[in-house]
Write a protein that holds these residues in place. Structure first.
Motif, mmCIF file in Angstrom:
data_model
loop_
_atom_site.group_PDB
_atom_site.id
_atom_site.type_symbol
_atom_site.label_atom_id
_atom_site.label_comp_id
_atom_site.label_asym_id
_atom_site.label_seq_id
_atom_site.Cartn_x
_atom_site.Cartn_y
_atom_site.Cartn_z
ATOM 1 N N VAL A 1 3.049 56.162 -7.093
ATOM 2 C CA VAL A 1 4.242 55.338 -6.870
ATOM 3 C C VAL A 1 5.315 55.825 -7.837
ATOM 4 C CG1 VAL A 1 5.213 53.020 -6.974
ATOM 5 C CG2 VAL A 1 2.871 53.361 -6.135
ATOM 6 N N THR A 2 6.501 56.121 -7.315
ATOM 7 C CA THR A 2 7.602 56.597 -8.153
ATOM 8 C C THR A 2 8.818 55.716 -7.945
ATOM 9 O OG1 THR A 2 8.297 58.138 -6.426
ATOM 10 C CG2 THR A 2 6.775 58.982 -8.088
ATOM 11 N N ASP A 3 9.733 55.734 -8.930
ATOM 12 C CA ASP A 3 10.975 54.973 -8.783
ATOM 13 C C ASP A 3 12.038 55.855 -8.141
ATOM 14 O OD1 ASP A 3 11.815 56.726 -10.750
ATOM 15 O OD2 ASP A 3 11.716 55.249 -12.378
ATOM 16 N N GLU A 4 13.292 55.324 -8.091
ATOM 17 C CA GLU A 4 14.350 56.044 -7.389
ATOM 18 C C GLU A 4 14.700 57.364 -8.066
ATOM 19 O OE1 GLU A 4 15.982 52.992 -10.224
ATOM 20 O OE2 GLU A 4 14.515 53.048 -8.599
ATOM 21 N N THR A 5 14.309 57.516 -9.328
ATOM 22 C CA THR A 5 14.589 58.774 -10.028
ATOM 23 C C THR A 5 13.441 59.767 -9.883
ATOM 24 O OG1 THR A 5 13.634 58.025 -12.129
ATOM 25 C CG2 THR A 5 15.958 57.479 -11.704
ATOM 26 N N GLY A 6 12.361 59.355 -9.216
ATOM 27 C CA GLY A 6 11.210 60.222 -9.077
ATOM 28 C C GLY A 6 10.219 60.113 -10.207
ATOM 29 N N ARG A 7 10.441 59.178 -11.105
ATOM 30 C CA ARG A 7 9.543 59.027 -12.249
ATOM 31 C C ARG A 7 8.264 58.291 -11.816
ATOM 32 N NH1 ARG A 7 10.887 55.600 -17.781
ATOM 33 N NH2 ARG A 7 8.849 55.952 -18.794
ATOM 34 N N PHE A 8 7.122 58.758 -12.304
ATOM 35 C CA PHE A 8 5.836 58.151 -11.966
ATOM 36 C C PHE A 8 5.753 56.750 -12.546
ATOM 37 C CE2 PHE A 8 1.361 57.314 -13.096
ATOM 38 C CZ PHE A 8 0.779 57.412 -11.845
ATOM 39 N N ARG A 9 5.406 55.774 -11.661
ATOM 40 C CA ARG A 9 5.326 54.385 -12.087
ATOM 41 C C ARG A 9 3.945 53.778 -11.863
ATOM 42 N NH1 ARG A 9 8.938 53.249 -15.845
ATOM 43 N NH2 ARG A 9 11.101 53.639 -15.175
ATOM 44 N N GLY A 10 2.977 54.581 -11.447
ATOM 45 C CA GLY A 10 1.641 54.037 -11.228
ATOM 46 C C GLY A 10 1.040 54.559 -9.923
ATOM 47 N N SER A 11 0.020 53.867 -9.457
ATOM 48 C CA SER A 11 -0.686 54.305 -8.257
ATOM 49 C C SER A 11 -1.097 53.098 -7.420
ATOM 50 C CB SER A 11 -1.952 55.092 -8.611
ATOM 51 O OG SER A 11 -1.643 56.250 -9.354
ATOM 52 N N ILE A 12 -1.187 53.337 -6.126
ATOM 53 C CA ILE A 12 -1.829 52.400 -5.224
ATOM 54 C C ILE A 12 -3.113 53.067 -4.757
ATOM 55 C CG2 ILE A 12 -1.711 51.236 -2.993
ATOM 56 C CD1 ILE A 12 1.244 50.910 -3.383
ATOM 57 N N ALA A 13 -4.209 52.325 -4.836
ATOM 58 C CA ALA A 13 -5.510 52.929 -4.520
ATOM 59 C C ALA A 13 -6.239 52.101 -3.484
ATOM 60 C CB ALA A 13 -6.356 53.053 -5.790
ATOM 61 N N GLY A 14 -6.813 52.790 -2.512
ATOM 62 C CA GLY A 14 -7.758 52.187 -1.581
ATOM 63 C C GLY A 14 -9.166 52.500 -2.049
ATOM 64 N N ILE A 15 -9.993 51.485 -2.116
ATOM 65 C CA ILE A 15 -11.329 51.648 -2.677
ATOM 66 C C ILE A 15 -12.357 51.132 -1.676
ATOM 67 C CG2 ILE A 15 -12.883 50.982 -4.548
ATOM 68 C CD1 ILE A 15 -10.462 50.803 -6.378
ATOM 69 N N MET A 16 -13.298 51.996 -1.326
ATOM 70 C CA MET A 16 -14.357 51.628 -0.369
ATOM 71 C C MET A 16 -15.693 51.648 -1.094
ATOM 72 S SD MET A 16 -15.571 53.579 3.127
ATOM 73 C CE MET A 16 -13.941 53.428 3.848
ATOM 74 N N ASP A 17 -16.419 50.558 -0.960
ATOM 75 C CA ASP A 17 -17.752 50.474 -1.547
ATOM 76 C C ASP A 17 -18.716 51.286 -0.678
ATOM 77 O OD1 ASP A 17 -20.191 49.858 -2.579
ATOM 78 O OD2 ASP A 17 -19.970 47.674 -2.501
ATOM 79 N N ILE A 18 -19.179 52.412 -1.188
ATOM 80 C CA ILE A 18 -20.094 53.278 -0.428
ATOM 81 C C ILE A 18 -21.482 53.293 -1.074
ATOM 82 C CG2 ILE A 18 -18.256 54.726 0.493
ATOM 83 C CD1 ILE A 18 -18.921 56.799 -1.631
ATOM 84 N N THR A 19 -21.782 52.217 -1.821
ATOM 85 C CA THR A 19 -23.084 52.148 -2.485
ATOM 86 C C THR A 19 -24.222 52.239 -1.484
ATOM 87 O OG1 THR A 19 -22.080 50.748 -4.196
ATOM 88 C CG2 THR A 19 -24.489 50.806 -4.083
ATOM 89 N N GLU A 20 -24.132 51.444 -0.394
ATOM 90 C CA GLU A 20 -25.200 51.457 0.605
ATOM 91 C C GLU A 20 -25.250 52.797 1.331
ATOM 92 O OE1 GLU A 20 -27.608 49.345 1.121
ATOM 93 O OE2 GLU A 20 -26.847 48.225 -0.598
#
Length: 656
Positions: free
Chosen positions: A228-247
């Protein structure tokens, strides 16, 4: 638009406001309510497109009036009117949702109409945005996969319900917590270089990660992060999708183990199938089992004939000091009776309540876990295989299943060896009886032929006819015996083909039938790959033609080139022919003659078997195409012996 624009004015009398609204390019219905209370009533009834709020007539309560108006009709755009450009109430209104404000003395028709158009458009866009955000939130909240948002410092700023379930923590506890808490070791703080959620990259990343569950367990997850970046292109974090694949990982690991075990079992099966002796079977299967399962000690026992003792047949890794004690086992003593008498597997493992006898066995064999698997053949225990490990303290369920299956396979191999020995003994006995019978029958045939010839010299008329029939029956009996002997040789002797002079074989067989009209057509002088049974092919085909064609039958034998590597041999006769429906079945064993209803059914079976033994093919046709009544043609191929370099000789033989 066909419907008029409905504008509600709350405040001072409109004056020339109506004329100004006419410049908006569409019909306008102006609704005027001077008192705020009346304005609230009008807007709450619905149907109002935009509200013009005059802050000068609110008695200094402009901010409160605006707030109430927003609560009453939150989706209706509001434009505030004020006499002064620095009105605090107007500033409050703009900060809390007003679309625009106008200074009354400076407003004209163009400015008013433009403010209304912009207010309506912004309201539409904001409504669409709210709808999109609501749809997105519903989607994220109802996903089966977890979703989290992480800022550039590694703090969780959002977590959906699925994420709560994956980590076992409520969202309010997750939000504001460092994401590193859930994948680093307890007490260790995550740092940007090692935190996969805080990598300043423009690329989508996908990786697997072990997460810590709030109950202390672990969750194996598939993680997909997007920056995730702001209007200047600076990194502001991440959005993550997480799937439980234990089984899924557990299932994959179980499948891997099962495939590994299946491979082990197949290799043991290969050993048992290839072993030529009982000793070889026991030794090779034990060593293969220890190798594949990474065990350290193995022993194979076989019961003696009295079934009172088990004798060591083969061992691997057995300590020298334990060899003498474990060379012989009295199987009626516990716990050996459980294995050798009851036929049940026994697993001796390190545990608190392990009895002294079994603990002593582990010490003597210098192992920490021992599997004792009975070997069963034809529902009878014939021995046992021991497999021990110095590193394991117990056997898993899958390992037990595999060991017991291996034990069953070794038992099947033992049974196969026992049956093979019985079969060999029965085969030798049958061959002995057949040799005796053949010898005695041939002697009887010779005597019978002698007396028949004497009778024919002495008798005349009908009596002589009966004597000739007796001689014919004796000859047929001799043919049947000869066919049986040939079939025995075909099945008993291994094929040993070599160069054979085809023309010489044909001439020799023709000479054996001096009373039959047989024509040999000139053909290539060639040698073929065959053995000394090739003569039986021609003997049976000529005999077959005579049998069904009678003494007047004419036979022609031709040899011609076929495909450069084989020759085509044709044996044709002028007999009664073979009906089309029978052409496919006459080569089958015990398929009787089609004329007169007699015949042993073995001659043509022998012909096909020998031709195929030599690598050729055979077919039956009409001598004259479409006229089965004019005779039969048997055509078969034989591989030609070619000059050196033109062909590969079977079994490394060369033509001299």
């Amino acid at each position: 638009m066909s419907e008029p624009l409905r504008v509600l004015l709350i405040g001072k009398s409109p004056g020339d406001l109506g004329e100004m609204l006419c410049e908006c390019g569409r019909d306008v219905e102006l609704i005027h309510r001077e008192r705020p209370e009346n304005g609230f009533t009008a807007v709450s009834g619905g149907g109002i497109d935009v509200v013009l709020l005059d802050l000068d007539l609110t008695g200094g309560q402009g901010a409160a009036v605006f707030d109430r108006l927003r609560r009453t009709a939150p989706d209706v755009p509001v434009i505030v009117l004020t006499a002064a450009g620095e009105d605090p109430a107007a500033l409050h209104a703009m900060q809390n949702g007003a679309q625009d404000y106008l200074v009354k003395e400076k407003a004209d028709a163009e400015l008013l109409c433009r403010a209304i158009r912009y207010a309506l458009e912004r309201t539409r866009v904001e409504a669409a945005l709210r709808h999109s955000e609501a749809m997105y939130r519903r989607l994220v909240e109802n996903l089966n996969e977890g979703v989290i948002a992480v800022d550039e410092t590694g703090l969780i700023t959002f977590a959906n319900p699925a994420m709560e379930e994956i980590l076992g923590c409520p969202a309010e506890r997750l939000v504001g917590s460092p994401v590193a808490w859930f994948f680093d070791a307890p007490g260790r703080k995550g740092s940007a270089p090692t935190n996969p959620f805080c990598r300043a990259t423009d690329e989508r990343q996908e990786f697997e990660l072990d997460l810590l569950h709030c109950d202390g367990g672990h969750v194996h997850a598939l993680v997909v992060t997007s920056p995730v970046t702001d209007e200047t292109g600076r990194f502001r974090g991440s959005i993550a999708g997480i799937m439980d694949i234990t089984e899924r990982k557990r299932a994959e690991e179980e499948l891997r183990i099962r495939n590994e075990h299946l491979t082990m079992l197949n290799q043991v099966i290969g050993v048992t199938a290839a072993s030529l002796s009982l000793a070889g079977l026991l030794e090779e299967s034990l060593e293969k089992t220890l190798e594949l399962m990474r065990f350290d000690v193995g022993i194979v026992y076989m019961l003696d004939s009295e079934r009172k003792r088990a004798l060591l047949q083969h061992q691997n890794g057995l300590p020298a000091k334990a060899l003498a004690r474990h060379r012989l086992i009295k199987v009626h003593h516990w716990p050996f009776n459980f294995i050798f008498i009851a036929g049940q597997p026994r697993y001796i493992e390190q545990q608190a309540d392990l009895n002294s006898i079994e603990a002593g066995i582990l010490r003597e064999l210098e192992v920490s876990a021992l599997a004792c698997i009975p070997l069963v053949a034809e529902s009878v225990v014939v021995g046992a295989v021991y497999a021990g490990s110095r590193t394991k303290t117990s056997f898993s369920r899958d390992e037990r299943t595999l060991l017991e299956t291996i034990g069953q396979e070794i038992g099947s191999g033992i049974l196969k060896g026992m049956l093979h020995k019985k079969l060999e003994a029965a085969n030798r006995e049958a061959n002995l009886y057949l040799d005796i019978m053949t010898h005695d029958i041939k002697n009887a045939e010779n005597v019978s032929n002698l007396y028949t010839d004497l009778l024919l010299e002495m008798l005349e008329g009908e009596a002589a006819l009966y004597a000739r029939k007796i001689r014919s029956s004796i000859h047929r009996s001799a043919e049947i015996l000869g066919n049986v002997t040939t079939i025995r040789r075909i099945h008993h002797d291994s094929p040993d083909v070599g160069p054979v002079d085809l023309a010489a074989v044909i001439r020799e067989e023709v000479a054996a039938f001096p009373d039959v009209a047989i024509e040999i057509a000139e053909g290539p002088l060639t040698r073929v790959w065959a053995d000394d049974l090739l003569c039986e092919v021609f003997t049976n085909l000529i005999r077959n033609a005579v049998k069904f064609g009678g003494g007047d039958v004419r036979i022609a034998i031709r040899v011609e080139d076929y495909d450069g590597e084989s020759v085509l041999v044709s044996v044709e006769d002028t007999g009664p022919g073979i009906p089309d429906p029978m052409k496919e079945s006459i080569f089958s064993r015990f398929e009787r003659g089609w004329v007169g209803g007699y015949g042993d059914g073995l001659g043509l079976f022998i012909v096909r078997t020998l031709v195929e033994r030599y690598g050729g093919t055979i077919r039956v046709e009409d001598r004259v195409e479409g006229r089965p009544d004019l005779g039969t043609a048997f055509r078969f191929t034989l591989r030609e012996v070619l000059p050196a370099g033109d062909n590969d000789y079977p079994d490394g033989e060369e033509c001299e």
